[in-house]
Write a protein that holds these residues in place. Sequence first.
Motif, PDB file in Angstrom:
ATOM      1  N   SER A  83       0.848  -1.203   0.000  1.00  0.00           N
ATOM      2  CA  SER A  83       0.000   0.000   0.000  1.00  0.00           C
ATOM      3  C   SER A  83       0.880   1.249   0.000  1.00  0.00           C
ATOM      4  N   SER A  84       0.261   2.393  -0.158  1.00  0.00           N
ATOM      5  CA  SER A  84       1.011   3.640  -0.251  1.00  0.00           C
ATOM      6  C   SER A  84       1.453   4.103   1.133  1.00  0.00           C
ATOM      7  N   GLY A  85       2.321   5.085   1.154  1.00  0.00           N
ATOM      8  CA  GLY A  85       2.813   5.604   2.415  1.00  0.00           C
ATOM      9  C   GLY A  85       4.323   5.602   2.478  1.00  0.00           C
ATOM     10  N   ALA A  86       4.851   5.773   3.688  1.00  0.00           N
ATOM     11  CA  ALA A  86       6.287   5.932   3.859  1.00  0.00           C
ATOM     12  C   ALA A  86       7.052   4.615   3.739  1.00  0.00           C
ATOM     13  N   VAL A  87       6.457   3.502   4.153  1.00  0.00           N
ATOM     14  CA  VAL A  87       7.189   2.226   4.209  1.00  0.00           C
ATOM     15  C   VAL A  87       7.731   1.795   2.850  1.00  0.00           C
ATOM     16  N   PRO A  88       6.914   1.741   1.793  1.00  0.00           N
ATOM     17  CA  PRO A  88       7.474   1.329   0.502  1.00  0.00           C
ATOM     18  C   PRO A  88       8.552   2.272  -0.002  1.00  0.00           C
ATOM     19  N   VAL A  89       8.402   3.552   0.268  1.00  0.00           N
ATOM     20  CA  VAL A  89       9.414   4.525  -0.165  1.00  0.00           C
ATOM     21  C   VAL A  89      10.729   4.285   0.555  1.00  0.00           C
ATOM     22  N   LEU A  90      10.668   4.047   1.862  1.00  0.00           N
ATOM     23  CA  LEU A  90      11.885   3.810   2.632  1.00  0.00           C
ATOM     24  C   LEU A  90      12.583   2.530   2.180  1.00  0.00           C
ATOM     25  N   ILE A  91      11.817   1.509   1.838  1.00  0.00           N
ATOM     26  CA  ILE A  91      12.419   0.258   1.349  1.00  0.00           C
ATOM     27  C   ILE A  91      13.168   0.507   0.052  1.00  0.00           C
ATOM     28  N   VAL A  92      12.530   1.191  -0.873  1.00  0.00           N
ATOM     29  CA  VAL A  92      13.151   1.465  -2.176  1.00  0.00           C
ATOM     30  C   VAL A  92      14.411   2.304  -2.000  1.00  0.00           C
ATOM     31  N   LEU A  93      14.329   3.360  -1.203  1.00  0.00           N
ATOM     32  CA  LEU A  93      15.478   4.248  -1.034  1.00  0.00           C
ATOM     33  C   LEU A  93      16.611   3.558  -0.280  1.00  0.00           C
ATOM     34  N   ALA A  94      16.285   2.699   0.675  1.00  0.00           N
ATOM     35  CA  ALA A  94      17.327   1.967   1.395  1.00  0.00           C
ATOM     36  C   ALA A  94      18.058   1.003   0.466  1.00  0.00           C
ATOM     37  N   VAL A  95      17.322   0.344  -0.423  1.00  0.00           N
ATOM     38  CA  VAL A  95      17.955  -0.548  -1.410  1.00  0.00           C
ATOM     39  C   VAL A  95      18.866   0.250  -2.323  1.00  0.00           C
ATOM     40  N   LEU A  96      18.450   1.456  -2.688  1.00  0.00           N
ATOM     41  CA  LEU A  96      19.266   2.318  -3.543  1.00  0.00           C
ATOM     42  C   LEU A  96      20.528   2.776  -2.819  1.00  0.00           C
ATOM     43  N   ALA A  97      20.413   3.045  -1.515  1.00  0.00           N
ATOM     44  CA  ALA A  97      21.550   3.563  -0.755  1.00  0.00           C
ATOM     45  C   ALA A  97      22.534   2.480  -0.341  1.00  0.00           C
ATOM     46  N   LEU A  98      22.108   1.234  -0.344  1.00  0.00           N
ATOM     47  CA  LEU A  98      22.946   0.149   0.170  1.00  0.00           C
ATOM     48  C   LEU A  98      24.221  -0.104  -0.639  1.00  0.00           C
ATOM     49  N   PRO A  99      24.178  -0.182  -1.981  1.00  0.00           N
ATOM     50  CA  PRO A  99      25.399  -0.526  -2.737  1.00  0.00           C
ATOM     51  C   PRO A  99      26.591   0.391  -2.479  1.00  0.00           C
ATOM     52  N   PRO A 100      26.459   1.731  -2.535  1.00  0.00           N
ATOM     53  CA  PRO A 100      27.655   2.553  -2.310  1.00  0.00           C
ATOM     54  C   PRO A 100      28.215   2.426  -0.900  1.00  0.00           C
ATOM     55  N   ILE A 101      27.349   2.250   0.101  1.00  0.00           N
ATOM     56  CA  ILE A 101      27.836   2.095   1.480  1.00  0.00           C
ATOM     57  C   ILE A 101      28.534   0.753   1.647  1.00  0.00           C
ATOM     58  N   LEU A 102      27.941  -0.288   1.109  1.00  0.00           N
ATOM     59  CA  LEU A 102      28.509  -1.633   1.221  1.00  0.00           C
ATOM     60  C   LEU A 102      29.858  -1.730   0.520  1.00  0.00           C
ATOM     61  N   THR A 103      29.930  -1.249  -0.703  1.00  0.00           N
ATOM     62  CA  THR A 103      31.179  -1.346  -1.467  1.00  0.00           C
ATOM     63  C   THR A 103      32.272  -0.467  -0.868  1.00  0.00           C
ATOM     64  N   ALA A 104      31.919   0.719  -0.401  1.00  0.00           N
ATOM     65  CA  ALA A 104      32.920   1.613   0.185  1.00  0.00           C
ATOM     66  C   ALA A 104      33.476   1.037   1.483  1.00  0.00           C
ATOM     67  N   THR A 105      32.608   0.442   2.296  1.00  0.00           N
ATOM     68  CA  THR A 105      33.065  -0.150   3.551  1.00  0.00           C
ATOM     69  C   THR A 105      33.994  -1.328   3.290  1.00  0.00           C
ATOM     70  N   ALA A 106      33.597  -2.211   2.389  1.00  0.00           N
ATOM     71  CA  ALA A 106      34.430  -3.374   2.071  1.00  0.00           C
ATOM     72  C   ALA A 106      35.782  -2.935   1.507  1.00  0.00           C
ATOM     73  N   ALA A 107      35.757  -1.959   0.608  1.00  0.00           N
ATOM     74  CA  ALA A 107      37.010  -1.484   0.014  1.00  0.00           C
ATOM     75  C   ALA A 107      37.883  -0.794   1.048  1.00  0.00           C
ATOM     76  N   GLY A 108      37.266  -0.020   1.943  1.00  0.00           N
ATOM     77  CA  GLY A 108      38.040   0.682   2.963  1.00  0.00           C
ATOM     78  C   GLY A 108      38.715  -0.261   3.935  1.00  0.00           C
ATOM     79  N   VAL A 109      37.992  -1.270   4.398  1.00  0.00           N
ATOM     80  CA  VAL A 109      38.568  -2.228   5.336  1.00  0.00           C
ATOM     81  C   VAL A 109      39.635  -3.079   4.648  1.00  0.00           C
TER      82      VAL A 109
END
Length: 230
Positions: A83-109
């Motif tokens: 259904s509409s609202g904040a939850v689906p938007v947050l899921i989509v945006l979190a999936v979008l934000a995950l790759p750069p954070i994940l790759t940068a952390t792995a590369a940094g460590v």
Amino acid sequence: MNLFSFLENAQNWTTASGAIPYRLGEHLFYTVVSVAIAAVIGIPLGILVGHTGRGNFVIIGFTNAARAIPTLGFVILMVLLLSSGAVPVLIVLAVLALPPILTATAAGVAGADSNAVHAARALGMTPGQVISKVEWPLALPLVLSGVRSATLQVVATATVAAYASAGGLGRFIVDGLASQDYPQMFAGALLVALLAIVLDILLGAVVAGLRRRARPTSDRRVAVEVSAAA
């Protein structure tokens, strides 16, 4: 046509629901929460992959898959499922934000100074101590660069929240398009761009400061410990 007429109207700067400050708060909420969710998931996974050297192919595959997902289509799918609202938007945006954070952390460590890491292990540090006292401080600037990249992507993409009846600055663009109110559309686009610039400057300053301090501090700490052990 005065494209700034919407921004010049004092009624649009009140604290009322739907005014510019209200929509700006919604947009910041989606940005901060979705990036925080991505960081909670991506940073521990990135540390694990970077420290062990295993799972790089999973990160590459996930990153490519996430970037290939059409954001608007993903939003529509989540709306249909949840259904509409904040939850689906947050899921989509979190999936979008995950790759750069994940790759940068792995590369940094993984790219932490090998001499410092070897010295820490020679002192008898546990894997957890090596991560917390050596690898993480050295990786932190790159991790924050990933957070910075993710934040800018989310700020721009959070405009899709309007299509899920969830508000944000994208509401001005959608409503302006529907009513052919071009000053309102212009205001929405300009505010998103300005918000992205401000956040980029702030996060860039934080990253620059950490880059100047993290490596020398960590290297000195390890060197002192090695000298003490000797």
